[in-house]
Design an enzyme around this catalytic site. Sequence first.
Site, PDB file in Angstrom:
ATOM      1  N   GLY A   1       8.291 -33.082  37.432  1.00 53.45           N
ATOM      2  CA  GLY A   1       9.299 -32.679  38.605  1.00 53.45           C
ATOM      3  C   GLY A   1       8.975 -31.865  39.658  1.00 53.45           C
ATOM      4  O   GLY A   1       9.143 -32.306  40.768  1.00 53.45           O
ATOM      5  N   ALA A   2       7.941 -30.850  39.532  1.00 54.34           N
ATOM      6  CA  ALA A   2       7.595 -29.994  40.585  1.00 54.34           C
ATOM      7  C   ALA A   2       6.545 -29.117  39.983  1.00 54.34           C
ATOM      8  O   ALA A   2       6.332 -29.062  38.673  1.00 54.34           O
ATOM      9  CB  ALA A   2       8.789 -29.269  40.959  1.00 54.34           C
ATOM     10  N   MET A   3       5.823 -28.387  40.852  1.00 60.68           N
ATOM     11  CA  MET A   3       4.779 -27.397  40.402  1.00 60.68           C
ATOM     12  C   MET A   3       4.908 -26.130  41.360  1.00 60.68           C
ATOM     13  O   MET A   3       5.103 -26.309  42.682  1.00 60.68           O
ATOM     14  CB  MET A   3       3.460 -28.089  40.714  1.00 60.68           C
ATOM     15  CG  MET A   3       2.073 -27.422  40.500  1.00 60.68           C
ATOM     16  SD  MET A   3       2.339 -26.790  38.645  1.00 60.68           S
ATOM     17  CE  MET A   3       1.421 -25.282  38.618  1.00 60.68           C
ATOM     18  N   GLU A   4       4.635 -24.992  40.489  1.00 60.67           N
ATOM     19  CA  GLU A   4       5.043 -23.818  41.143  1.00 60.67           C
ATOM     20  C   GLU A   4       3.651 -22.778  41.847  1.00 60.67           C
ATOM     21  O   GLU A   4       3.794 -21.802  41.915  1.00 60.67           O
ATOM     22  CB  GLU A   4       5.499 -22.597  39.985  1.00 60.67           C
ATOM     23  CG  GLU A   4       4.413 -22.416  38.765  1.00 60.67           C
ATOM     24  CD  GLU A   4       4.350 -23.223  37.682  1.00 60.67           C
ATOM     25  OE1 GLU A   4       4.911 -24.499  37.878  1.00 60.67           O
ATOM     26  OE2 GLU A   4       3.723 -22.767  36.638  1.00 60.67           O
TER      27      GLU A   4
ATOM     28  N   HIS B   1      13.900 -23.103  38.955  1.00 60.07           N
ATOM     29  CA  HIS B   1      12.795 -23.064  37.928  1.00 60.07           C
ATOM     30  C   HIS B   1      11.400 -22.787  38.630  1.00 60.07           C
ATOM     31  O   HIS B   1      10.746 -21.797  37.934  1.00 60.07           O
ATOM     32  CB  HIS B   1      12.821 -24.352  37.034  1.00 60.07           C
ATOM     33  CG  HIS B   1      11.879 -24.368  36.026  1.00 60.07           C
ATOM     34  ND1 HIS B   1      11.946 -24.176  34.827  1.00 60.07           N
ATOM     35  CD2 HIS B   1      10.196 -24.712  36.259  1.00 60.07           C
ATOM     36  CE1 HIS B   1      10.824 -24.114  33.993  1.00 60.07           C
ATOM     37  NE2 HIS B   1       9.912 -24.439  34.785  1.00 60.07           N
ATOM     38  N   GLU B   2      10.956 -23.298  39.750  1.00 64.86           N
ATOM     39  CA  GLU B   2       9.710 -23.238  40.150  1.00 64.86           C
ATOM     40  C   GLU B   2       9.712 -21.900  40.766  1.00 64.86           C
ATOM     41  O   GLU B   2       8.694 -21.180  40.993  1.00 64.86           O
ATOM     42  CB  GLU B   2       9.441 -24.284  41.275  1.00 64.86           C
ATOM     43  CG  GLU B   2       9.452 -25.901  40.632  1.00 64.86           C
ATOM     44  CD  GLU B   2       8.663 -26.024  39.408  1.00 64.86           C
ATOM     45  OE1 GLU B   2       7.807 -25.175  39.200  1.00 64.86           O
ATOM     46  OE2 GLU B   2       9.181 -26.888  38.481  1.00 64.86           O
TER      47      GLU B   2
ATOM     48  N   HIS C   1       9.396 -19.120  38.752  1.00 69.62           N
ATOM     49  CA  HIS C   1       7.852 -19.108  37.947  1.00 69.62           C
ATOM     50  C   HIS C   1       6.962 -17.844  38.736  1.00 69.62           C
ATOM     51  O   HIS C   1       5.944 -17.396  38.294  1.00 69.62           O
ATOM     52  CB  HIS C   1       7.162 -20.342  38.142  1.00 69.62           C
ATOM     53  CG  HIS C   1       7.210 -21.275  36.835  1.00 69.62           C
ATOM     54  ND1 HIS C   1       6.886 -20.816  35.803  1.00 69.62           N
ATOM     55  CD2 HIS C   1       7.274 -22.660  36.742  1.00 69.62           C
ATOM     56  CE1 HIS C   1       7.049 -21.719  34.829  1.00 69.62           C
ATOM     57  NE2 HIS C   1       7.499 -22.900  35.407  1.00 69.62           N
TER      58      HIS C   1
HETATM   59  N1  B3K Z   1       4.360 -26.017  35.583  1.00 69.95           N
HETATM   60  C1  B3K Z   1       4.641 -27.288  35.991  1.00 69.95           C
HETATM   61  C2  B3K Z   1       4.161 -28.437  34.834  1.00 69.95           C
HETATM   62  C3  B3K Z   1       2.739 -28.861  34.894  1.00 69.95           C
HETATM   63  C4  B3K Z   1       2.580 -30.130  34.147  1.00 69.95           C
HETATM   64  C5  B3K Z   1       0.966 -30.474  34.380  1.00 69.95           C
HETATM   65  N2  B3K Z   1       0.974 -31.701  33.417  1.00 69.95           N
HETATM   66  C6  B3K Z   1       5.908 -27.479  36.354  1.00 69.95           C
HETATM   67  C7  B3K Z   1       7.015 -26.603  35.704  1.00 69.95           C
HETATM   68  O1  B3K Z   1       7.146 -26.497  34.416  1.00 69.95           O
HETATM   69  O2  B3K Z   1       7.491 -25.770  36.258  1.00 69.95           O
HETATM   70 ZN    ZN Z   2       7.962 -24.725  34.578  1.00 69.18          ZN
END
Ligand code: B3K
Ligand code: ZN
Length: 885
Positions: A267-270, A303-304, A307
């Site tokens: 979905g996305a990355m923080e 969510h992101e 984080h």
């Molecule tokens: N922290 C990332 C997930 C990364 C997955 C890598 N294979 C997204 C999240 O949970 O917010």
């Molecule tokens: Zn996450």
Amino acid sequence: MRTEQPKMIYLKDYQAPEYLIDETHLTFELFEDHSLVHAQLVMRRNPARGAGLPPLVLDGQQLELLSVSLSDQLLEAGDYQLDDSYLTLHPASASFTVDTSVRIHPESNTALEGLYKSSGMFCTQCEAEGFRKITYYLDRPDVMSKFTTTVVAEQHRYPVLLSNGNPIASGPGEDGRHWATWEDPFMKPAYLFALVAGDLWCVEDSFCTMSGRDVALRIYVEPENIDKCQHAMNSLKKSMRWDEQTYGREYDLDIFMIVAVNDFNMGAMENKGLNIFNSSAVLARAETATDGAHQRVEGIVAHEYFHNWSGNRVTCRDWFQLSLKEGFTVFRDAGFSSDMNSRTVKRIQDVAYLRTHQFAEDAGPMAHAVRPESFIEISNFYTLTVYEKGSEVVGMIHTLLGAEGFRQGSDLYFARHDGQAVTCDDFVKAMEDANGVDLTQFKRWYSQAGTPRLAVSESYDAAAKTYSLTFRQSCPQTPDKVEKLPFVIPVELGLLDSRGAAMALRLAGEASAQGTSRVISVTEAEQTFTFVDVAEQPLPSLLRGFSAPVKLSFPYNRDQLMFLMQHDSDGFNRWDAGQQLAVQVLQELIGQHQQGQALVMDQRLVTALGTVLADESLDQAMVAEMLSLPGEAYLTEISEVADVEAIHGAREFARKQLAEQLFDALLKRYQDNRELSRATAYVAESEHFARRALQNITLSYLMLVGKPEVLAATIEQFDSADNMTERLTALAVLVNSPFEAERAQALAVFAENFKDNALVMDQWFSVQAASPLPGGLARVKALMEHPAFNIKNPNKVRAVFGAFAGQNLINFHAGDGSGYRFLADLVIQLNAINPQIASRQLAPLTRWRKYDSARQALMKAELERIRASGELSSDVFEVVSKSLA
Ligand code: B3K
Ligand code: ZN
């Protein structure tokens, strides 16, 4: 791809790093046929590891080493060791610098991990272990460093150059190139590094934090999507305010950026200050995104953003602690979404998802604890267990401590560990210390896999006016072979009298009653709680709000469930009583189907849902949830041996019965809501989501009856809706209907209108791949030939194969094994393209133990075929080998 057999890594082997990296200075030179990465690492011996200078082992994969210097001394071949995974150096003093230059190939990186290209732009994905595909590094979350990043690229193609932190300098370069330097003042592990270079436009806004600082907010997208960012921007601002109000957490940099990319594994990355998102988790406007998509965008943006504290400021010591940040952050985003929309409806949706998918994972060959003890490939552990069950575990701490105690615990956690890389134990310790409680036994939730069962029985003593509930807990064995000890299970409960009123709750030994809904903690294998002053035989309402992720059983009869549906003061349990009633009725129908009998449905389900449908005082989203029968995947999960045909046949029969018998009531609710939709412009807000949810589920029931007026209404909705929620529902209803000409027409019109919008086309693919009508596999094969399909794009893979294998159970589990063969072929193909996506698509085959022996044999044969297919990625290797163990 590795040459040797991948190895298992154990939590018990954790050791602090031998060396630390105080500063990381990176320069990226981006070209069309390769890129160069120069890294200067300012390093020192980790004092915590004592004296001595052991070899420095840097992680690095798929890198072409061009040069390496140690404290400015260029090294020769004999001065270092190099293999597929590591560069080993021999420092001569406790403080030193390492300079490396490497060549990499983002332009051909289809695994979408490390630095890669998506639709012409450069972007990164480093979590968990992608940074080692960018440069040689100590790629582990407990090595935190201060990063400075310079990006150099052709100005015309890549006018926008971004990285973490604040922009500090930029300028023109030679040959039509330009550069920009970014500096991140916060120490961070490499997995939070990000870089973007592309031709992007941005929507800009600002946010004034609670201490009065202005933060610039930017969402970067490809120019054609600039009109689809407002919802994400609104969501971001709401999240920022919510985290201040609910957790006292303020944003820390002067700028917060989100970039939307089309090819993204999840979905996305923080990444710190520079979140990178799958475009499906950013872009939303009425005409092109459904209500569900709007809510998903809101939840993922939150969510992101959350984080930034739960993950970035306080990060994980090692990847076994992943749930430290993920479970907690899912819990936080669920709280946010509950406050933005309906708390009960959010809870219902989360629990339905958990019970269907996480419970299945917990019962399968990949079952693992919230904090796993071992793994082969960490990418396989971004699971429902780590995320969703992890969130339930945090939620139980919240239930046990109360909102205030929990907040004190989270304040202490953030204060104590800001800037550190810590463990799940540290999180629990902060909760304990802030509240003066002992959570030792509770922590079994982190170490024991499997879904606990909680069997409850009752006894009422009319003479003594006492009522006892006896709880027996057990937990099935899981592949990790960990011996299961009793959990701490918080059970929120109430007692209803014969009129449905809530009774006062006084436990034996207590001086007075304590409310009418309360939490008791079941801590022993078998435990009895006795309530006193109970004037009549009560009906218990157990596990309110789903207060623990367990399978609770209590011998309710159907009349009692109907009573709870009407009278329980807990909205979640009213829904759950309806689900339990539906499960009983459906299981009876499944039995009839298996016996070859004519199907006869218990009328009480019709009566119960008819009452819900007629009650205009109920939240419409709640009515929609109550009308949704338990899904086929859930019915599979709760079966000893799942009979695919019987489950599908029974459920479809029940839906049709409900549609026929409740036709007039369904039609009224449909027409009232469609009328409102026509009269009002689309609004992406809770009460409108609710109204359309009910409108859409009623339409899908109505169409089962096959009346021409319903067909006409569906076509009218399809043609004239001003939003994707109504249009897509109408399309799905037509696709699943027997009206072939209308279906073909709608699909063609839809594809023509939206052929340039990849995200909308994903919906078009999904709706067809999920259709249970006969011939599913042939349809899926045809979809793969469509010009908009692209196997390298994860969203397309999920839209077609995820929908087919995950939602279209009757077609995927075709008795001849054709669905399994097809999926295995796909996994073999994807293994070479994108191992993470390949491994995810495998999940349905890992569930082979749920099916009859013929299907088991077919599924296992396909797993064997994958295993023998050649060089497997560690991702696919781990799932296949554990599934066959
Ligand atoms: N922290 C990332 C997930 C990364 C997955 C890598 N294979 C997204 C999240 O949970 O917010
Ligand atoms: Zn996450």
